[in-house]
Design a protein around this motif. Structure first.
Motif, PDB file in Angstrom:
ATOM      1  N   MET A 465       0.839  -1.198   0.000  1.00 14.41           N
ATOM      2  CA  MET A 465       0.000   0.000   0.000  1.00 14.41           C
ATOM      3  C   MET A 465       0.873   1.246   0.000  1.00 14.41           C
ATOM      4  N   GLY A 466       0.227   2.402  -0.178  1.00 15.00           N
ATOM      5  CA  GLY A 466       0.970   3.638   0.008  1.00 15.00           C
ATOM      6  C   GLY A 466       0.980   4.597  -1.155  1.00 15.00           C
ATOM      7  N   GLY A 467      -0.101   4.710  -1.919  1.00 14.08           N
ATOM      8  CA  GLY A 467      -0.163   5.714  -2.966  1.00 14.08           C
ATOM      9  C   GLY A 467       0.988   5.589  -3.961  1.00 14.08           C
ATOM     10  N   PHE A 468       1.710   6.693  -4.141  1.00 15.74           N
ATOM     11  CA  PHE A 468       2.808   6.706  -5.108  1.00 15.74           C
ATOM     12  C   PHE A 468       4.014   5.913  -4.624  1.00 15.74           C
ATOM     13  N   ALA A 469       3.979   5.453  -3.373  1.00 22.58           N
ATOM     14  CA  ALA A 469       5.044   4.583  -2.866  1.00 22.58           C
ATOM     15  C   ALA A 469       4.980   3.195  -3.509  1.00 22.58           C
ATOM     16  N   GLN A 470       3.822   2.837  -4.043  1.00 26.99           N
ATOM     17  CA  GLN A 470       3.604   1.443  -4.411  1.00 26.99           C
ATOM     18  C   GLN A 470       4.558   0.900  -5.478  1.00 26.99           C
ATOM     19  N   PRO A 471       4.717   1.551  -6.645  1.00 19.63           N
ATOM     20  CA  PRO A 471       5.644   0.971  -7.618  1.00 19.63           C
ATOM     21  C   PRO A 471       7.087   0.980  -7.131  1.00 19.63           C
ATOM     22  N   VAL A 472       7.449   1.987  -6.330  1.00 26.25           N
ATOM     23  CA  VAL A 472       8.808   2.064  -5.781  1.00 26.25           C
ATOM     24  C   VAL A 472       9.050   0.874  -4.849  1.00 26.25           C
ATOM     25  N   CYS A 473       8.059   0.537  -4.043  1.00 23.54           N
ATOM     26  CA  CYS A 473       8.182  -0.604  -3.144  1.00 23.54           C
ATOM     27  C   CYS A 473       8.124  -1.928  -3.905  1.00 23.54           C
ATOM     28  N   HIS A 474       7.337  -1.991  -4.971  1.00 18.07           N
ATOM     29  CA  HIS A 474       7.326  -3.199  -5.805  1.00 18.07           C
ATOM     30  C   HIS A 474       8.730  -3.489  -6.323  1.00 18.07           C
ATOM     31  N   VAL A 475       9.406  -2.466  -6.805  1.00 23.17           N
ATOM     32  CA  VAL A 475      10.775  -2.635  -7.320  1.00 23.17           C
ATOM     33  C   VAL A 475      11.678  -3.210  -6.237  1.00 23.17           C
ATOM     34  N   GLN A 476      11.572  -2.657  -5.028  1.00 28.40           N
ATOM     35  CA  GLN A 476      12.439  -3.114  -3.941  1.00 28.40           C
ATOM     36  C   GLN A 476      12.133  -4.549  -3.537  1.00 28.40           C
ATOM     37  N   HIS A 477      10.856  -4.933  -3.481  1.00 27.60           N
ATOM     38  CA  HIS A 477      10.512  -6.303  -3.105  1.00 27.60           C
ATOM     39  C   HIS A 477      10.980  -7.301  -4.173  1.00 27.60           C
ATOM     40  N   VAL A 478      10.813  -6.954  -5.445  1.00 26.92           N
ATOM     41  CA  VAL A 478      11.274  -7.852  -6.507  1.00 26.92           C
ATOM     42  C   VAL A 478      12.777  -8.078  -6.392  1.00 26.92           C
TER      43      VAL A 478
END
Length: 589
Positions: A465-478
């Motif tokens: 979750m987290g608005g515009f944080a979401q794709p940035v966090c997706h990158v980090q988790h991948v």
């Protein structure tokens, strides 16, 4: 040390199950998901039930007045119950559209004496688009559900929570209390507001609350399906609420609403396939950033296998790649029914090579001059988050949101829910891709994620979750899992960063959405666990850095990950749940 600090430095263990799993921010919602699995429902059925329960138990984050998106990993029938079964990733866009009759001038007239302005205020009635969540739930149930449980069965646990009451969890209570002033201001004439308790306050941790109006609303939807929401008394109550605020929403906008079954977009990354919902969602940002990182690796400009996790060099690469992704999303992410989108061309190695040229190891990209790229036309092609897996080996990655705390804060008093404010992510610059237009879906921040292996077997269902944080966090988790070999819980526990625009900077490019590259300076918000030396080196490279401590770490959102493990012929899931939330990953037995 304070209990709040201890909560954020605690570590959880990865949870394992050989049947199925539910991971969300609320233990009560997890229990609901397990109940549906136990009744014979599949991961999609359980995900809808979890979503409904979250709408009741975590109303600051989500609600039936919001939108939803889903990715479903569906196994071929002959592959079910097999540890290495291959399948297909399917997608659903459950996002609503703007009123057919609305124009930017309507917003300017209401808020700026008729003069042009760049954005719709977050508390404006014009930030309300048709809520798509209920249609999304019903359409996912009809299209992908198991057939073993009814829609009423799926919603009943949420009805019970709302009608009989529940104790509010710690962080949900805090988010709820933080929104009380907004709820009061937005609804000064409300006779009954279920979110404001006696004493004009929000709930404390563990306090028992009910929401009888929303229970009645869910019962109505249980009996009559989505039609009750879009053509019946619920739609009438919403329209009565918005019309008093000069909005242009009409009966036809609700009656004509549809979910969309979509073909997810993907990127081949380090022997895996990463899947996202296509625009108007901004999962494209995550794929663009990952593609840029991979291209830099392929060209020898970086070595992913040698970069130290969360080192200044590593973080600089991720930050710059995500910024470039956001510049492109501001140009290209919009409702594809209004403009043809070159998604395939944007993710083509040819285009990624041209964008990778902007990366400099020694300094940041100049936000004053940087803009989107233009892909070669010859490569043209004709946001609460939770995850559920089942004993078949299938997975559902699901996200449901009202955007900011309680969305617009505008209460539909008769039925006890608030309307979202997704329309705030339109811009008001005529001629640009994501400008407000009647009947259009806005740039949308909520994105479920999925990863498969080269052989099309499931790797992980994940999201943040987290608005515009979401794709940035997706990158980090991948990267955490695929490159650094972290377990789901290790990835979620790891300190992470997000990007934000500079709210103190009056410059607004007027493009795209209200995201991290809206202003010339992008703020890097990073958790304190990365260390002071790393922060100072990022500043030396030119980054504007804000360190997040304690409860402020909520800024990086709350993630959930369920990954399928390689255990021979035995199906095994490994799950993690974010320590920044109240929930857990819970196995089904």
């Amino acid at each position: 040390m304070s209990s709040e600090f201890l909560k954020f430095v605690s570590r959880r263990s990865t949870v394992y199950s050989h049947k199925g799993m539910v991971a969300s921010t609320q233990p009560l919602a997890n229990s609901v998901g397990l109940k549906i699995l136990n009744m014979g429902g599949n991961c999609v059925d359980a995900a809808i039930a979890v979503s409904a329960a979250l709408c009741v138990s975590e109303p600051a984050s989500t609600g039936i007045g919001g939108d939803c998106f889903a990715l479903y990993f569906k196994l071929d029938d002959k592959q079910k119950n097999k540890a290495a079964g291959s399948g297909k990733v399917l997608g659903l866009n459950g996002c609503g559209r703007a009123a057919k009759a609305v124009t930017p001038q309507d917003v300017w007239n209401e808020h700026n004496d008729g003069h042009p302005m760049s954005r719709i205020p977050y508390t404006s009635a014009f930030s309300v688009t048709v809520p798509g969540a209920i249609a999304g739930w019903y359409d996912a149930f009809e299209t992908w559900g198991s057939g073993n449980v009814s829609f009423a069965d799926i919603l009943q646990p949420a009805v019970t929570l709302a009608e009989e009451g529940f104790p509010v969890s710690e962080l949900s209570a805090k988010a709820w209390r933080n929104s009380i002033a907004k709820l009061k201001k937005q609804n000064p004439d409300a006779k009954v507001n279920p979110f404001i308790l006696e004493g004009e306050r929000g709930p404390n941790e563990g306090e028992f609350v009910k929401n009888l109006p929303v229970a009645e609303c869910l019962k109505l939807i249980s009996r009559e399906g989505k039609k009750a929401f879009y053509e019946g008394p619920v739609a009438e109550a919403i329209l009565e609420t918005t019309s008093k605020r000069n909005h242009k929403l009409a009966k036809e906008d609700f009656k004509n609403h549809t979910s969309t079954i979509v073909e997810p977009i993907k990127l081949d990354f380090q022997d895996h396939k990463v899947w996202e919902i296509p625009p108007n969602g901004h999962g494209l940002v995550a794929l663009l950033a990952l593609g840029l990182i991979q291209e830099l690796h392929n060209e020898g400009k970086i070595n992913l296998r040698e970069l130290k996790h969360n080192s200044p060099e590593y973080l600089h690469v991720l930050i710059e790649a995500c910024k470039l992704g956001f510049h492109d999303s501001d140009e290209y992410v919009t409702d594809p029914t209004f403009k043809e989108l070159p998604v395939t061309a944007l993710l083509h190695p040819h285009y990624l090579k041209t964008r990778a040229k902007h990366f400099d190891k020694s300094k940041i990209i100049d936000g004053e001059t940087m803009t989107h790229g233009v892909p070669d036309p010859k490569y043209k092609s004709d946001t609460v988050y939770f995850s559920v897996t089942d004993s078949n080996g299938e997975a559902c990655s699901f996200i449901n949101s009202v955007y900011e705390g309680f969305g617009s804060g505008i209460l539909v008093e008769k039925y006890g829910f608030c309307l979202h404010n997704r329309g705030s992510n339109f811009n008001l610059t005529p001629g640009l891709s994501n400008c407000l237009e009647g009947g259009k879906r806005p740039y949308h921040t909520i994105i479920p994620g999925m990863i498969t292996n080269k052989d099309d077997s499931l790797y992980a269902a994940f999201g943040n979750m987290g608005g515009f944080a979401q794709p940035v966090c997706h990158v980090q988790h991948v990267l955490n899992m695929v490159v650094f070999g972290m377990t789901p819980q290790q990835s979620l526990d790891s300190p992470r960063f997000v990007l934000n625009s500079d709210n103190d900077n009056p410059k607004d490019r007027g493009r795209g959405a209200d995201g991290p590259v809206r202003t010339p300076v992008t703020i890097v918000q990073i958790e304190e666990g990365v260390g002071e030396e790393t922060i100072q080196q990022l500043k030396h490279l030119g980054h504007t850095v804000e360190v997040l401590k304690g409860y402020a770490r909520q800024t990086v959102g709350r993630g959930q990950i369920i990954r399928k493990e390689s255990c021979g012929e035995q199906l095994v899931f490994a799950g993690g749940s974010d320590m920044r939330g109240d929930g857990a990953a819970v196995p089904f037995v």
